[in-house]
Design an enzyme around this catalytic site. Structure first.
Site, PDB file in Angstrom:
ATOM      1  N   LYS A  49       6.012   6.874   1.995  1.00  0.00           N
ATOM      2  CA  LYS A  49       6.950   7.400   1.051  1.00  0.00           C
ATOM      3  C   LYS A  49       7.394   6.229  -0.036  1.00  0.00           C
ATOM      4  O   LYS A  49       7.429   6.282  -1.090  1.00  0.00           O
ATOM      5  CB  LYS A  49       7.961   8.103   1.571  1.00  0.00           C
ATOM      6  CG  LYS A  49       7.703   9.404   2.506  1.00  0.00           C
ATOM      7  CD  LYS A  49       8.934  10.037   2.833  1.00  0.00           C
ATOM      8  CE  LYS A  49       8.965  10.911   4.063  1.00  0.00           C
ATOM      9  NZ  LYS A  49       8.097  11.990   4.157  1.00  0.00           N
TER      10      LYS A  49
ATOM     11  N   ARG B  55      -2.891  16.695   1.785  1.00  0.00           N
ATOM     12  CA  ARG B  55      -3.805  17.723   2.729  1.00  0.00           C
ATOM     13  C   ARG B  55      -3.251  19.090   2.283  1.00  0.00           C
ATOM     14  O   ARG B  55      -2.479  19.254   1.063  1.00  0.00           O
ATOM     15  CB  ARG B  55      -3.353  17.560   4.009  1.00  0.00           C
ATOM     16  CG  ARG B  55      -1.735  17.614   4.095  1.00  0.00           C
ATOM     17  CD  ARG B  55      -1.240  17.562   5.539  1.00  0.00           C
ATOM     18  NE  ARG B  55       0.069  17.314   5.454  1.00  0.00           N
ATOM     19  CZ  ARG B  55       1.234  18.313   5.205  1.00  0.00           C
ATOM     20  NH1 ARG B  55       1.069  19.545   5.132  1.00  0.00           N
ATOM     21  NH2 ARG B  55       2.550  17.747   5.409  1.00  0.00           N
TER      22      ARG B  55
END
Ligand code: ADP
Ligand code: ADP
Ligand code: MG
Length: 669
Positions: A124, A299
């Site tokens: 992140k 994903r």
């Protein structure tokens, strides 16, 4: 790198996952003519994804790290089966750059981005630094390298409380703490670090401004290996519990057209910053006015079906086409947005016990037909085991309709018509949630579920006359069905008993509630039922599909029932009910049809003896408790008498029909 090394046509696809997403990928793979290979752990030998695939390879023991997370074993499984490509699903190895690289090194096509893209976006902190450079709006915060307490404390002060302390490697809402004041900071960091270390093996933290009354907005994007990149509109996933999504919808009911364009453009910009290939999601939080980037998931996402339903795109098909090295089939202006879709995640968990996971064998799994805008993506069937080793998500119920309100109605109906027995699920909670007035009105934020928890997890209501009549009908129907299977049964000809008026008394209890008596009169003429002072003319008839129709005084109503020994599960228009049939042996008032033997109604374990040999028992007195499929059932005296013999002891594992005790009727007075 040469593109054809990464992406090229293949015929055999291995799915490195389990549960609903493995089944979902197999479906699209098969539709495209691919041979599909499943992998599984020892706990999943009989799992649905294994049954669905053309071939399946055992990876190892149940624990994820010994099976689904074991990179070498997955690569070996591909080699053994001649698979040429790997789809990672979500969770497990799907965002593991080492795995993507290992696939490439083994000459396999990885259905997803390259290891480099994953690494760039996987942390992140790293992705925020990248986005900052690319000019994507960020939540104000600290995402630097230095991790000492003083630096973090200074950063938090500068951002201003409340702040969110977040694991850079985090996922699934873990490793995250809201901190309201400087005094709480240090303890929050320690505990978030501990959680992150255990879950991700990486305890680096970042700090963000905690956006007040936040909404979660995310954009589906997909890129091909020819430099094309598309956004497929946004989803809103504001209904969360502990930072984990529960309900997701598309499009966001919060954004207007201008905001929609802006967030989609920001997402394309974010993905373009890493020349992204494959399906991915750019996540934002919104404070109602602006959206801020929080992370990218490299994903397919759990909630991808809502995007599929509004765009008509099969995202797994597109993922596979991109992996083939093809160009994306549509241009940005050809991506349609039609109607509204909403999804609910069905988990094996008990909302009334703090959402504790529920494990065991599924004894009943019934979902409504996937027609009229309803879609069910399930990873489990009747008879499947829910093991404690993996995520407890069983299925997703997804509904599409032209408008949001209609989609909510369809979703709710889909949930209401789903019956799962054997384990506890969050389905009633989901129903309560999607029909909550604030959800309908979209006056929510990510803290909504927590605030409304009590209301959303209220116990089911007490059974009324309809349910008690339905219980009797279910038992009688069941007995008739059983009798019709017996050659020489007096029940054999359809209908009730051949001669005379008879009556039978039933007694039911829900949970710790009061015992309720129902009297059935049948024989010549119409059957009647009385409950207290109420009396109904009563009839049942088979229904189309599941369940039966119950008619009380001319009013017909659909009932779904499952009978398990003395336990009845009922679904009526008033909801779901679980009744215990208190006295299943007794009944016929004229005579004892009851046996003097107490037998096990189902295979189980004797867990308690509640009466002693020689004891004088009232009718209905508890004799012993049997545990059947983790549920306790107390067997009771079918009539008043003396307990002559106990033929079992605590701990005995007994088969169905085994005699457990013998009782001698009291002399008729
Ligand atoms: P994960 O990897 O666990 O999904 P995210 O960074 O996506 O972590 O955050 C999970 C959820 O926490 C988000 O969906 C959002 O609801 C909430 N959240 C994340 N960052 C913030 C923030 N800065 N302010 C308020 N809520 C946030
Ligand atoms: P999403 O934004 O798609 O919900 P999360 O980062 O929250 O992504 O987590 C991915 C999802 O995958 C979770 O919602 C969870 O239900 C599921 N999940 C997490 N861990 C596993 C696992 N080990 N196996 C299968 N599914 C998992
Ligand atoms: Mg997230």
């Amino acid at each position: 790198m040469d593109r054809s090394k990464l992406y090229r046509r293949f015929r055999t696809l291995l799915i490195a996952n389990r549960g609903e997403i493995a089944c979902r990928v197999i479906r699209s793979g098969r539709a495209m003519g691919l041979r599909t290979v499943a992998v599984y752990s020892e706990a999943d030998r009989d799992a649905m994804h294994v049954a669905m695939a053309d071939e399946a390879v055992l990876l190892g023991p149940a624990r994820a790290r010994d099976s689904y997370l074991n990179i070498e074993r997955v690569i070996e499984a591909a080699r053994l089966t001649g698979a040429e490509a790997v789809h990672p699903g979500y969770g497990f190895l799907s965002e593991n750059a080492e795995f993507a690289q290992a696939c490439l090194n083994a000459g396999l096509v990885f259905v997803g981005p390259t290891a480099e893209m994953m690494t760039a976006m996987g942390s992140k902190s790293g992705s925020k630094a990248l986005m900052e450079k690319a000019g994507v709006p960020l939540v104000p915060g600290y995402h630097g390298e230095a991790q000492d307490e003083a630096t973090l404390a200074k950063a938090a002060d500068k951002i201003g409380f409340p702040v969110l302390v977040k694991a850079s490697a985090g996922g699934g809402g873990r490793g995250m703490r809201v901190v309201n004041s400087a005094a709480e900071l240090s303890a929050a960091i320690v505990s978030a670090k501990r959680e992150a270390k255990a879950a991700f093996g990486d305890d680096r933290m970042l700090i963000e401004k905690f956006v007040q009354n936040p909404r979660h907005i995310e954009v589906q994007i997909i890129g091909d290996s020819h430099g094309n990149l598309l956004s497929l509109w946004e989803r809103e996933c504001t209904l969360q519990r502990r930072h984990q999504k529960v309900i997701e919808e598309a499009p966001s009911p919060t954004l207007d057209a201008t905001q929609r364009e802006a967030v989609c453009a920001a997402a394309r910009k974010a993905a373009a910053a890493v020349n992204y290939v494959g399906a991915g999601t750019i996540e934002f939080v919104s404070d109602g006015k602006e959206v801020f980037f929080i992370e990218m998931n490299t994903r397919l996402q759990v909630e991808h079906p809502v995007t599929e339903l509004i765009t008509g795109v099969d995202l797994v098909e597109w993922q596979l086409r991109v992996a083939f090295g093809e160009k994306l089939p549509l241009a940005q202006n050809e991506i349609k947005l039609d109607g509204h879709a909403i999804e609910a995640r069905v988990y094996a968990e008990n909302p009334q016990k703090n959402f504790m996971p529920s494990v065991g064998r599924i004894r009943t799994w019934r979902t409504p037909d996937a027609v009229d805008g309803l879609r069910i993506d399930a990873g489990y069937r009747d008879g499947d085991a829910v093991s404690p080793y993996y995520d407890a998500m069983l299925a997703k119920v997804i509904a599409w309709a032209p408008t949001r309100q209609a989609a909510i109605e369809r979703l709710n109906r889909g949930l209401e018509e789903t019956d799962v027995r054997g384990i506890i699920t969050n389905i009633p909670f989901l129903s309560a949630l999607v029909t909550h007035p604030h959800v309908r009105a979209n006056t929510i934020d990510t803290g909504f579920i927590e605030r409304e928890l009590k209301k959303l997890t209220e116990a089911s209501s007490e059974p009324g006359d309809l349910e008690l009549c339905a219980a009797v009908a279910a038992i009688v129907n069941d007995e008739q069905k059983a009798a019709r299977r017996e050659a020489h049964s007096p029940w054999q000809t359809f209908g009730w008993m051949p001669v005379g008026q008879r009556q039978r008394v039933f007694s039911f209890r829900q949970g710790q509630g009061p015992e309720q008596k129902v009297m059935l009169r049948y024989g010549n003429g119409p059957s009647t039922i009385s409950i207290g002072k109420h009396q109904f003319v009563f009839a049942t008839s088979p229904a189309e599909g599941e369940g039966f129709d119950l008619t009380l005084d001319g009013m017909k109503s659909r009932v779904t029932a499952v009978i398990e020994g003395h336990e009845l599960y009922l679904r009526t228009r008033n909801g779901r009910f679980e009744l215990h049939w208190v006295d299943p042996f007794g009944g016929e008032t004229e005579e004892h049809v009851g046996e003097d033997k107490i037998v096990a109604p189902l295979p189980g374990t004797v867990v308690a003896l509640l009466a002693e040999e020689g004891a004088t028992l009232e009718k209905g007195a508890a004799i012993l408790t049997l545990e059947v499929m983790k549920m306790e059932q107390t067997l009771r005296a079918p009539f008043a008498g003396v307990l002559k013999k106990i033929r079992c002891k605590v701990g005995d594992i007994v088969g169905e029909g085994v005699e457990l005790a013998e009782i001698e009727p009291a002399a008729a007075s």
